[in-house]
Design an enzyme around this catalytic site. Structure first.
Site, PDB file in Angstrom:
ATOM      1  N   ALA A 169       0.835  -1.311  -0.031  1.00 50.16           N
ATOM      2  CA  ALA A 169       0.024   0.036  -0.007  1.00 50.16           C
ATOM      3  C   ALA A 169       0.856   1.322   0.042  1.00 50.16           C
ATOM      4  O   ALA A 169       0.373   2.221  -0.682  1.00 50.16           O
ATOM      5  CB  ALA A 169      -1.019  -0.170   1.123  1.00 50.16           C
ATOM      6  N   CYS A 197       2.655 -11.813   4.524  1.00 50.22           N
ATOM      7  CA  CYS A 197       2.817 -10.802   3.433  1.00 50.22           C
ATOM      8  C   CYS A 197       4.095 -10.022   3.598  1.00 50.22           C
ATOM      9  O   CYS A 197       4.935 -10.286   4.346  1.00 50.22           O
ATOM     10  CB  CYS A 197       1.679 -10.002   3.280  1.00 50.22           C
ATOM     11  SG  CYS A 197       1.463  -9.305   1.414  1.00 50.22           S
ATOM     12  N   ASP A 248      -3.880  -2.689   4.278  1.00 47.67           N
ATOM     13  CA  ASP A 248      -4.154  -1.740   3.053  1.00 47.67           C
ATOM     14  C   ASP A 248      -4.951  -0.742   3.322  1.00 47.67           C
ATOM     15  O   ASP A 248      -5.207   0.093   2.618  1.00 47.67           O
ATOM     16  CB  ASP A 248      -4.725  -2.805   1.981  1.00 47.67           C
ATOM     17  CG  ASP A 248      -3.547  -3.600   1.371  1.00 47.67           C
ATOM     18  OD1 ASP A 248      -3.039  -4.924   1.903  1.00 47.67           O
ATOM     19  OD2 ASP A 248      -2.817  -3.339   0.480  1.00 47.67           O
ATOM     20  N   LYS A 252      -3.512  -8.520   3.659  1.00 39.60           N
ATOM     21  CA  LYS A 252      -3.533  -9.642   2.611  1.00 39.60           C
ATOM     22  C   LYS A 252      -4.301 -10.785   3.038  1.00 39.60           C
ATOM     23  O   LYS A 252      -4.511 -11.065   4.333  1.00 39.60           O
ATOM     24  CB  LYS A 252      -1.898  -9.889   2.507  1.00 39.60           C
ATOM     25  CG  LYS A 252      -1.627 -11.038   1.800  1.00 39.60           C
ATOM     26  CD  LYS A 252      -2.031 -11.149   0.422  1.00 39.60           C
ATOM     27  CE  LYS A 252      -1.614 -10.047  -0.194  1.00 39.60           C
ATOM     28  NZ  LYS A 252      -2.195  -9.697  -1.720  1.00 39.60           N
TER      29      LYS A 252
HETATM   30  C1  RUB Z   1       0.362  -6.046   0.303  1.00 36.57           C
HETATM   31  C2  RUB Z   1      -0.268  -6.076   1.573  1.00 36.57           C
HETATM   32  C3  RUB Z   1       0.624  -5.288   2.878  1.00 36.57           C
HETATM   33  C4  RUB Z   1       0.170  -3.956   2.810  1.00 36.57           C
HETATM   34  C5  RUB Z   1       0.837  -3.061   3.651  1.00 36.57           C
HETATM   35  O1  RUB Z   1      -0.495  -6.699  -0.673  1.00 36.57           O
HETATM   36  O2  RUB Z   1      -0.964  -6.822   2.107  1.00 36.57           O
HETATM   37  O3  RUB Z   1       0.406  -5.990   4.006  1.00 36.57           O
HETATM   38  O4  RUB Z   1      -0.134  -3.350   1.284  1.00 36.57           O
HETATM   39  O5  RUB Z   1       1.981  -2.814   2.969  1.00 36.57           O
HETATM   40  P1  RUB Z   1      -0.084  -6.900  -2.229  1.00 36.57           P
HETATM   41  P2  RUB Z   1       2.947  -1.582   3.254  1.00 36.57           P
HETATM   42  O6  RUB Z   1       1.452  -7.455  -2.215  1.00 36.57           O
HETATM   43  O7  RUB Z   1      -1.150  -7.620  -2.893  1.00 36.57           O
HETATM   44  O8  RUB Z   1      -0.056  -5.619  -2.649  1.00 36.57           O
HETATM   45  O9  RUB Z   1       3.200  -1.556   4.875  1.00 36.57           O
HETATM   46  O10 RUB Z   1       4.222  -1.595   2.421  1.00 36.57           O
HETATM   47  O11 RUB Z   1       2.291  -0.244   2.959  1.00 36.57           O
END
Ligand code: RUB
Length: 313
Positions: free
Chosen positions: A21, A127, A196, A207
């Protein structure tokens, strides 16, 4: 028509070459910056129309991470400027600020989250979340020994990225298949995940597999910590909107050959799920730690009610 760079960013987000995200939000802001810099519009209306079209192209890529529309709104809401040059300056200033804020927020969140981790703690991850990893990085920098049990996170195996990043930090890693989580939760001090989107009631959208992990963690009495910058707060949920869960291609789950061998089946591939607030112990943001039920006050303070999106046609 958006410039090529915007189209390329949109495609990279859709195919998950750019993913997660926070990273998606930063890339979207950078794409708007390129659009503004490259625009050859000769009047303010044409300039704004180009920016709106670029934002729509980016917005339509993936529906679940609210950081994406939050980024687009930050740049395009109530654009100030009477000429193309003034408008361009506004967009460039905002996109640069957004990207700088993103980095600072993650750094601050990391410092706050690190306070929860004690020397010798074992975490379990799901994830790959840059916000979650920021807390580990700060704990390690503070001299704490942290170990990690990393879920592989089918179908895209983002756990491999997490494992690699943690090894770069010197953290010992044990990789497990997703279904082994319950078996190892007794050895874990915290489940640490990202988000997200976070809804007004404190539900965490992350995820697929996060909600099952949270139920298992509750069963074992292991705290669940969500690391999420405030750009993950979903203002639309203040007015009753629900968060759309992205459904991805079945080819991520099963090969064509295997599918044909099995016979007639339905394959479903939701990319995210919803963990209710009662299964979450704390949400760590750059503004401090919140019990999930109280995140709504921060959401209201930062976003207020969101009406029409500034990139609407
Ligand atoms: C990514 C996901 C991450 C969040 C947070 O899903 O679920 O846990 O986006 O990430 P995908 P961040 O791989 O389908 O994009 O902390 O880097 O924002």
């Amino acid at each position: 028509m958006p410039i090529e760079e915007v189209e390329e960013t949109a495609e990279a987000i859709e195919t998950m070459e750019i993913r997660g995200a926070a990273t998606i939000a930063g890339a979207a802001a950078a794409a708007l910056e390129s659009q503004a810099a490259a625009s050859e519009a000769t009047d303010p209306e044409a300039f704004e129309a180009e920016l709106r079209a670029a934002a729509r192209t980016l917005y339509q890529t993936r529906p679940t991470a609210v950081s994406l529309p939050n980024a687009l709104r930050f740049v395009l809401q109530d654009l100030e400027g009477a000429t193309v040059e003034e408008l361009r300056e506004t967009v460039l200033t905002r996109t640069r600020k957004f990207r700088a804020d993103l980095e600072h927020a993650q750094e601050r969140l990391g410092r706050i989250g690190a306070n929860r981790l004690r020397d010798g703690d074992v975490i379990m991850t799901h994830c790959h979340s840059t916000d979650a990893l920021a807390t580990v990085e700060h704990a390690v920098d503070a001299g704490k020994d942290i170990e990690a049990i990393v879920k592989e996170t089918r179908p895209r195996n983002q756990g491999h990225i997490t494992a690699q990043r943690l090894r770069e930090l010197g953290v010992p890693v044990t990789l497990i298949v997703d279904s082994a989580a319950h078996r190892y939760l007794n050895d874990v001090d915290h489940v640490l995940v990202g988000a997200d989107s976070i809804a007004a009631d404190g539900s965490v959208i992350n995820k697929i597999g996060t909600s099952g992990l949270a139920v298992n963690a509750r069963d074992r009495g292991t705290p669940i910590v969500v690391a999420a910058q405030t750009i993950k707060l979903h203002p639309g949920t203040l007015t009753g909107h629900t968060v759309e869960i992205e459904m991805r291609a079945e080819s991520e789950v099963i090969s064509k050959a295997d599918r044909e061998k099995i016979g007639e089946i339905t394959v479903k591939n939701p990319a995210f799920d919803v963990t209710p607030p009662r299964h979450v112990d704390a949400i760590i943001t750059e503004r401090g730690q919140y019990p999930p039920e109280s995140i709504v006050s921060l959401m209201r303070e930062l976003y207020g009610d969101v009406d029409e999106e500034p990139w609407a046609e």
